[in-house]
Design an enzyme around this catalytic site. Structure first.
Site, PDB file in Angstrom:
ATOM      1  N   GLU A   1      -0.489   4.993   0.666  1.00 52.78           N
ATOM      2  CA  GLU A   1      -0.555   6.096   2.272  1.00 52.78           C
ATOM      3  C   GLU A   1      -0.808   5.405   3.145  1.00 52.78           C
ATOM      4  OE1 GLU A   1      -3.825   8.970   0.766  1.00 52.78           O
ATOM      5  OE2 GLU A   1      -3.367   8.114  -0.352  1.00 52.78           O
TER       6      GLU A   1
ATOM      7  N   ASP B   1       0.656  -1.596  -0.096  1.00 57.00           N
ATOM      8  CA  ASP B   1      -0.225   0.085   0.168  1.00 57.00           C
ATOM      9  C   ASP B   1       1.040   1.277   0.037  1.00 57.00           C
ATOM     10  OD1 ASP B   1      -2.441   1.636   0.257  1.00 57.00           O
ATOM     11  OD2 ASP B   1      -1.790   0.943   2.470  1.00 57.00           O
TER      12      ASP B   1
END
Length: 199
Positions: free
Chosen positions: A9, A7
């Site tokens: 953020e 991922d």
């Protein structure tokens, strides 16, 4: 053959919407997928708040231009990419991600696109595919890759659960409590060692 799916953020860079919430003085925009598991619902709501306040894509991009990767993220990513293939899987948008990818040394990024109207307002989103992180992981597996996935939010759990190894990084206490089967890390050094051990 292994491929690591990360991922973006909360794992490599700060949460864009939290940064924009602080800069714009609109506290409700700090809601993220850690708070609202339904990403479509969250984005429709965010777009409504932006329009209500007369804020355009450029206003968000101006904030993003001042965001730096999390301390140690680039070094972590550089070392990880020296030993295995890595893809950053994000529900963010190409119009947001470019300056951040530059600061991270241009890793491979699979994300989505914003639909912008003639006046520069965000009017919608063009998602790459349904459940993009999980769908991408399954696609990689279908062409012979073993996936290792890591993230911090509810929308990362599908790809984590579908992978041969999964990790949580700088997640919430609630997610740690709900998913104790996944090792959770706060430090890039320990996180890197755990991924190496899964390769």
């Amino acid at each position: 053959m292994n491929i690591v799916c990360l991922d973006m953020e909360g794992v490599l860079v700060p949460e864009i919407w939290i940064a924009f919430s602080k800069e714009s003085g609109i506290p409700e925009l700090s809601r993220t997928t850690r708070d609202e598991p339904d990403y479509d619902k969250l984005m429709r709501w965010r777009i409504g708040v932006l329009k209500e306040h007369g804020l355009k894509l450029k206003d968000v991009q101006d904030t993003i231009a001042r965001i730096d990767p999390l301390p140690g993220a680039k070094e972590f990513l550089d070392e990880l990419r020296s030993i295995t293939q890595v893809i950053v899987l994000s529900d963010t948008f190409s119009q947001f991600a470019q300056p951040l990818m530059k600061k991270l040394g241009w890793p491979a990024l699979f994300c989505n696109e914003l639909v912008i109207d003639e006046e520069g307002y965000i009017e919608g989103v063009r998602m790459r595919c349904e459940e993009s992180k999980l769908t991408t992981v399954k696609g990689l597996q279908s062409i012979g890759f073993d996936t290792i996935a890591a993230g911090d939010s509810y929308n990362d759990l599908g790809m984590i659960q579908a992978s041969k190894a999964g990790f949580l990084f700088r997640t919430t206490e609630q997610i740690k409590k709900d998913y104790p089967q996944y090792p959770a890390f706060e430090d890039y050094g320990e996180f890197l060692e755990a991924i190496k051990g899964a390769l």
